[in-house]
Design a protein around this motif. Sequence first.
Motif, short mmCIF file in Angstrom:
data_model
loop_
_atom_site.label_atom_id
_atom_site.label_comp_id
_atom_site.label_asym_id
_atom_site.label_seq_id
_atom_site.Cartn_x
_atom_site.Cartn_y
_atom_site.Cartn_z
N GLY A 1 0.55 -1.38 0.37
CA GLY A 1 -0.22 0.24 0.13
C GLY A 1 1.23 0.98 0.23
N LEU A 2 2.11 1.49 0.86
CA LEU A 2 3.04 2.16 0.94
C LEU A 2 3.41 2.83 -0.62
N LEU A 3 3.84 2.01 -0.87
CA LEU A 3 4.76 1.93 -2.35
C LEU A 3 3.95 1.87 -3.57
N ASP A 4 2.35 1.59 -3.28
CA ASP A 4 1.20 2.33 -4.26
C ASP A 4 0.84 3.54 -3.98
N MET A 5 0.96 4.15 -2.70
CA MET A 5 0.75 5.67 -2.66
C MET A 5 1.31 6.52 -2.79
N PHE A 6 2.94 5.73 -2.84
CA PHE A 6 3.98 6.81 -2.97
C PHE A 6 5.17 6.34 -4.30
N PRO A 7 4.33 6.85 -5.43
CA PRO A 7 5.30 5.99 -6.38
C PRO A 7 6.46 7.19 -6.53
N GLU A 8 6.96 8.33 -5.86
CA GLU A 8 7.99 8.96 -5.42
C GLU A 8 9.26 8.34 -5.09
N ASP B 1 15.12 5.82 -2.51
CA ASP B 1 15.42 7.00 -3.10
C ASP B 1 14.09 7.54 -3.53
N ALA B 2 14.37 8.70 -3.16
CA ALA B 2 13.03 9.82 -3.91
C ALA B 2 13.45 10.38 -5.01
N GLY B 3 12.08 10.75 -5.63
CA GLY B 3 12.34 11.39 -6.78
C GLY B 3 12.30 13.06 -6.97
N LYS B 4 12.16 13.39 -5.42
CA LYS B 4 12.12 14.96 -5.80
C LYS B 4 13.21 15.24 -5.13
N LYS B 5 13.56 16.85 -5.46
CA LYS B 5 14.45 17.54 -4.80
C LYS B 5 13.99 17.71 -3.66
N GLY B 6 14.24 17.74 -2.04
CA GLY B 6 14.18 17.79 -0.77
C GLY B 6 13.10 17.28 -0.30
N ALA B 7 12.54 16.07 -1.13
CA ALA B 7 11.72 15.22 -0.65
C ALA B 7 12.31 14.18 0.70
N ASP B 8 11.80 13.71 1.31
CA ASP B 8 12.24 13.19 3.17
C ASP B 8 12.70 12.05 2.78
N THR B 9 13.80 11.36 2.59
CA THR B 9 14.50 10.03 2.82
C THR B 9 15.00 9.80 4.12
N SER B 10 14.64 10.12 5.66
CA SER B 10 14.53 10.38 6.70
C SER B 10 13.92 9.03 7.52
N GLY B 11 13.19 8.89 6.84
CA GLY B 11 11.80 7.87 6.84
C GLY B 11 12.24 6.35 7.47
N PHE B 12 11.74 6.05 8.20
CA PHE B 12 12.37 4.72 8.47
C PHE B 12 10.38 3.54 8.93
N TYR B 13 10.28 2.91 7.93
CA TYR B 13 9.38 1.93 7.27
C TYR B 13 9.77 0.37 7.79
N PHE B 14 8.07 -0.02 8.23
CA PHE B 14 8.66 -1.61 8.71
C PHE B 14 6.44 -1.93 8.40
N ARG B 15 6.92 -3.18 8.84
CA ARG B 15 5.40 -3.94 9.06
C ARG B 15 4.18 -3.39 9.01
N TYR B 16 3.11 -3.35 9.52
CA TYR B 16 1.94 -3.00 10.14
C TYR B 16 1.77 -4.67 10.61
N ASP B 17 1.77 -5.67 10.33
CA ASP B 17 1.25 -6.74 11.01
C ASP B 17 2.16 -6.98 11.79
N TYR B 18 3.38 -7.39 11.83
CA TYR B 18 4.55 -7.39 13.11
C TYR B 18 4.41 -6.88 13.84
N PHE B 19 3.83 -5.46 13.96
CA PHE B 19 3.49 -4.18 14.17
C PHE B 19 2.64 -4.51 15.59
N ASP B 20 2.12 -4.41 14.72
CA ASP B 20 0.28 -4.69 15.67
C ASP B 20 0.00 -6.42 16.35
N GLU B 21 0.99 -7.68 15.50
CA GLU B 21 0.78 -9.07 16.27
C GLU B 21 2.40 -7.86 18.04
#
Lengths: 386, 232
Positions: free
Chosen positions: A109-116, A177-197
Motif C-alpha cells: 500500500g505504501l509503495l503504491d501510494m507514494f510512487p516517488e 531514494d526519492a524522486g523529488k529534490k527536497g523529499a524526505d529520505t529520513s524515514g524508517f518504514y516497517f510492516r504493520y502486521d508485525y507491529f500490530d501483533e
Amino acid sequence: MKFAGLIWSNLKRRRLRTALTVLSVLIAFLLFGFLGAIKQALVGGVDLTDANRLIVRHRVSIIQTLPVSYMNRITRIPGVVSVTPFTWFNGIYQDPKNFFGSFPVDPAGLLDMFPEFSLPAEQRKAWAETRTGAVIGRGLADRFGWKIGDRIPLNSPIWPKAGSSETWEFDVVGIYDAGKKGADTSGFYFRYDYFDEARQRGKGSIGWYTVRIDSPANSATVAKAIDAEFLNSPAETKSESEGAFAQGFAQQFGDIAAIVLAILAAVFFTILLVAGNTMAQSVRERTNELGVLKAIGFSNERVLAVILAESFLIAALGGGLGLGLAVMLVAAFAPSLATYLPGFFLPPGQLAIGAVLIVVLGFVAGILPALTAMRLRIAEALRRSA
Amino acid sequence: MSNNHEVLVDVQGVDRVFRRGSEEIHVLQKLDLQVRQGEFLALMGPSGSGKSTLLNLIGGLDRPSNGSVAIGGERIDGLNDRQLAAWRARHIGLVFQFYNLLPVLNAQRNVELPLLLTSLSATQRREHAAAALDIVGLKDRNTSFPTQLSGGEQQRVGIARAIVTDPTILLCDEPTGDLDQKSGDEILSLLQALNREQGKTIIMVTHDPHASHRASRTVYLNKGRLLAENPE
C-alpha cells in the motif's frame, strides 16, 4: 565595458567603506539564503504533496487513533482509489537524540501510494517476505551508516513491544531514494502486521489513513463523504488534502513564511540604508569630479549610468558572495540538520529571488545619488571644489 | 572646422543673468567677442567681471540668457544638454586652475578619460594618451597618480587630457593660478607651443599680466562688459 575601469576605480577610492558595505550586503544575502533553506525545510513539504491524496485522521487530533476496520469502509466510498494506513511510532535508536520518523505500514500500500519512493524490485520482494523487514530512506542510511542486512534495535515510548524485552528489532531489507529534490529520505518504514501483533496495547488501531482519490477536483466531495461515513461513531474523522495537512503541520511552528519575510524585510531595509548612504556619500565627495566628467563631454545620462553601475556592482559583489556562501553553508549544514530539518536545502527559486533582490537593491540604493549626479550643473560643480 | 584667420568663436549680444532669490545679477551684458582660428586670446579682468562665465558659454558648459554663441559657424546656445555634451566632447579641451584630475586614476588613465566617449579601441586609446603625454613631456610618468605628481606636472597631465581628442579650441581657466613662477612659465610655454606649432586656438582666463603677455591678444572685462583690447 570601457567604463568598467572607471567604475572599479571609483569603488576603490574608499576601500574600507566599500569593503564594509559589501560585507553588510553579503551578510544580508547569507541570511536570506540560510533562512530560505530553513523555510524550505519547514514548509517545503507542502510543495511535495500530491493533490490526489487525502489524509484521514481522528477528528479530535492526530494523536488519537482510528480503527483499522475503517480501511475497507473508506475504500468503498465513491472517488477513492486506494487507502493505506500510517501510525506514528516515534522510534529511538540507542539515544533519545537519535530520533527520526518511523512508521508501521502496509508495504504494498505504501509503495503504491507514494510512487516517488524508488525501491528496487528485489528489495520490495524481500520486504514482502520478511516479517521484521524495514525499508529506510537513503538519508537515514547515510546518517547511521546502515546497510541492507543490518539488524536495528529501536525503542518507542508510545508503542513498547510485548514480551520480555520492550525493544523492537528490525532487519533492513531495502533502502529507498526519492524522486523529488527536497523529499524526505529520513524515514524508517516497517510492516504493520508485525507491529500490530507484537505491540503491548492498541491492537487493531492505526494513526491515520492516506487515501488516493480519482481526481483532485473531487477532493472536497470525497473528504466530506469520508467524514460523513464515520459521523456519530466513537472515532469521527477529519479528512483534508495532503497539502492542507502538511501546511497545518508546518504552521504548528507559526507562520514560517511571514516570520521569515518580516526578518528579511527588516534586514534588507537596513542594508538599503547602508548601501544608499555609501552611494550618497560617494557622490557628494566627488561633486567636482562629476563636474569634470560632464565638462569633458559625459552626458547627464552617462553620469547616471556610471553611478548606478557602481551601486549595482556593490550589490552584485555582496549579494553574489552572500548567496554563494549560503549555498556552501547550507550544503555543509544539511547532513547534521537532517534529523530535524530533512528538507533543508536552498531551492533554485530562492536563488532566483536573490538575484532579483540584488538588482532591486542596486537600483534603489543608487538611483537617488545617481539622479543627484545627473542633475549637477557643471559650472556649479566645478566651482564647489575651487 | 574653418580655415586659419577665419572667425572661429562668434559671441553676439550675450547677456548672462543669474537669479539669487528675487535679485537679478547681470554677470555679462550685451557682450560681443570674436576669436579667430589659431588665436591665443587672454581674457583679463578683476574677480567677478565675468571672465569664467564667458569661458563657460564659449565651452558649452552654460547657456546665455540672451544673445548667441557660435563656434565654427554652429550655434551652440540652442543645443539641448545631450547635444551639448556630445559637442563638448568633440570640440572643447578644458584646462582648469586646480587641474581637476581624478585622484583614483593614474596619469595615463586620466588622459584617456575623454577618449572613452569615442569609438577608439582600448589599444588606440592607450596610444593616443601616450602621444598626448609625450607632447607635454610626461611620457615616463604615465603610471603616476596625481598625488605623486607636482603641481606643474599635474597641470601638464591636465593639458594632455585637454588635447588628447584634438579639440577645436582649448579653454584654459587660470591655468597658472595655482603654480609657482617657474612651473607657470613652463605651462605658458607649453600652451604657446601648442598654439604656434599645432595651430591650436586657445582662450585663456588669467589675472596675471605676465601670463597675458604670452597671448597673441588680450581682452579686458569689467562688470560683464568688454572694455578694450590690445592689438597684436
